[in-house]
Scaffold this active site. Structure first.
Site, PDB file in Angstrom:
ATOM      1  N   ASP A 192       0.824  -1.203   0.000  1.00  0.00           N
ATOM      2  CA  ASP A 192       0.000   0.000   0.000  1.00  0.00           C
ATOM      3  C   ASP A 192       0.867   1.265   0.000  1.00  0.00           C
ATOM      4  O   ASP A 192       1.901   1.321   0.671  1.00  0.00           O
ATOM      5  CB  ASP A 192      -0.859  -0.019   1.279  1.00  0.00           C
ATOM      6  N   GLU A 229       1.767  -0.478  -4.963  1.00  0.00           N
ATOM      7  CA  GLU A 229       0.754   0.468  -5.400  1.00  0.00           C
ATOM      8  C   GLU A 229       1.416   1.821  -5.619  1.00  0.00           C
ATOM      9  O   GLU A 229       1.802   2.503  -4.671  1.00  0.00           O
ATOM     10  CB  GLU A 229      -0.375   0.618  -4.373  1.00  0.00           C
TER      11      GLU A 229
END
Ligand code: ARE
Ligand code: CA
Length: 471
Positions: A192, A229
């Site tokens: 993330d 990401e």
């Protein structure tokens, strides 16, 4: 690294967003394994802050690395990973390691306290020494300008306390957390907010990760799969390519490019790097994700379950086209962009679709049957590309598979080169090939590989055949 560590003959990752661990375990055994899916991306498995109203995004606010969330506890997590690996379905964990939670003082879902006024997270433990406050160049402490590299890395994303991954102690805690997951059989990670961490720090952290455990069935020396990401749609100094040497990167342009060419599919013959997207071997591709399906995260219009016809067509294209590791978003219905998951887990209807507010796109016939197609086609080049210069295309994957798509309002009715050996093949879009039986239309390929294909413009204006699904 870049290989998703799939079991043999598998393809595609399904993002079972907000599913509970025991439900995922059940889905692996009853559906994902039998249908040849490669793996599942799960929601963040570590303890998070409980946010008023229980928005889905509370899980992106870590309190500790204890495996306790509304998806389940550590023992449920272990059971899920074992049961999914046992049927050849990998588990990829969404790991939130850029920051911790906001919200003053409180207690996380696992009972650990936190005090963000003094950056105190005893559940790890982390203290103020472990955050970037003194490295952030803005007065607010928040990211104010994505054009400033130091802000993006060292300031708070969404006002969330920003961990210092340059600090050995922090690196150590992150490595303990991620190694704990792989020790249980997790095959890799979705990292993330990777854009918000220095590649050099991530390199140190990833290099410190253990190999995947042989006692969980992985060949010795297998490295965890990494997908970072990084939302890079151009226009910012931070580029996806800064992260290529560490693992795969999310290619957000993929979904945007397809969504802006819904009725120009004749242009897809060179879909890939020619379209300004990253090198094939670095990319993770998807039509939409949990953020942009609800207007969080990277902007731009994307194809979602709200447009079922195009989602089916372009997911089939994504699974048939040899660019990137594909990820299929599996959603729940929501009426506002913060709404958390339904109270109860998915139910399964007689026709295999889901109930209780879960969309289960991955269970739609036109999507689920493309996992086996993609697996059979793996490693096979695109051949016999045909288009009519106006929204009708067809191509084969070596001599193993063939797909034809009709986005015109007129019926496509032509004899096309399938590249496949002569025989009868089940069209896995109009039906299923199950227990050796095809309940869809049969397509006949003649001795020279040609098939007479007829595709009316309707709910499923495409056909797909492959050698593992004969009629
Ligand atoms: C929530 C509230 C905030 C509040 C915060 C702290 O919405 O108002 O300040 O809590 O209390 C998700 C939600 C956020 C949520 C967060 C924490 O989307 O709304 O904040 O969880 O609960 C950037 C990042 C990218 C990030 C997106 C959202 O680069 O990494 O923002 N995506 C990941 C996850 C998200 C998650 C987080 C990160 C945080 O996928 O689900 O947020 O863990 C341009 C830039 C992009 C930028 C984008 C949006 O496109 O190029 O880099 O993405 O704008 O700002
Ligand atoms: Ca950061």
């Amino acid at each position: 690294q870049w290989d998703p560590n799939f079991a043999p003959g598998r393809a595609g990752i399904v993002h079972l967003f907000e599913w509970h661990w025991d439900t995922i375990a059940d889905e692996c055994g009853t559906f994902l394994g039998p249908n040849k899916f490669g793996g599942v991306q799960i929601s963040p498995p570590n303890e998070n802050r409980i946010v008023e109203g229980r928005p889905w995004w509370e899980r992106y606010q870590p309190v500790s690395y204890m495996l306790k969330t509304r998806s389940g506890d550590r023992s449920a997590f272990k059971d899920m990973v074992n049961r999914c690996n046992a049927v050849g379905v990998r588990i990829f964990a969404d790991v939130v390691i850029n920051h911790m939670c906001r919200g003053g003082t409180g207690v996380g879902i696992g009972g650990n306290s936190f005090d963000t006024n003094i950056q105190d997270f005893p559940g790890v433990p982390y203290s103020a020494l472990d955050f970037n406050d003194n490295k952030c160049p803005t007065a607010s402490g928040n990211i104010e300008n994505y054009g400033n590299v130091n802000q993006v890395r060292n300031c708070k994303l969404e006002r969330l306390p920003d961990l210092d991954q340059g600090n050995d102690y922090v690196r150590g805690k992150i490595v303990i957390f991620t190694n704990d997951l792989t020790s249980l059989g997790v095959a890799g990670f979705r990292v993330d907010a990777a854009k918000h961490m220095w590649p050099g720090d991530l390199k140190v952290i990833f290099n410190a990760l253990d190999d995947l455990p042989t006692e969980k069935g992985f060949p010795s020396g297998t490295r965890p799969f990494i997908v970072q990401e990084v939302i890079d749609q151009g226009g910012e100094p931070i580029k996806a390519n800064e992260y290529f040497s560490l693992g795969r990167v999310t290619e957000f342009k993929y979904g945007l490019n397809l969504a802006s060419n819904l009725d120009n599919i004749q242009y897809l013959e060179n879909f890939g790097e020619d379209w300004g997207m990253m090198p094939e071997g670095n990319s993770m591709v998807f039509l939409n994700n949990h953020d942009n399906q609800r207007n969080h995260g990277g902007g731009g219009n994307v194809i979602t379950f709200e447009d079922a016809k195009n989602l089916k067509i372009f997911t089939a294209f994504m699974m048939a086209w040899p660019y990137g590791v594909p990820r299929i978003m599996s959603s729940y219905h929501f009426s506002n962009t913060d709404e958390g998951p339904p109270e109860s887990q998915r139910s399964v209807n007689a026709d295999g679709s889901c109930g209780n507010g879960w969309v289960c796109e991955h269970r739609w016939r036109q999507i689920k049957n493309m996992a086996a197609f993609s697996a059979v086609a793996s490693g096979q080049p695109v051949k016999n590309w045909w288009d009519n210069n106006d929204n009708q295309i067809a191509f084969s994957r070596g001599d193993k598979a063939f797909i034809a798509i009709n986005k015109k309002s007129q019926t496509l009715h032509r004899t096309l080169q399938t590249g496949m050996p002569s025989g009868q093949y089940c069209d896995i879009i109009s039906g299923n090939f199950q227990n050796g039986i095809c309940n869809g239309q049969c397509i006949t390929v003649d001795d020279s590989g040609y098939a007479n294909v007829r595709i009316p413009s309707n709910e499923n204006p495409f056909v797909a055949i492959h050698i593992d699904a004969p009629c």
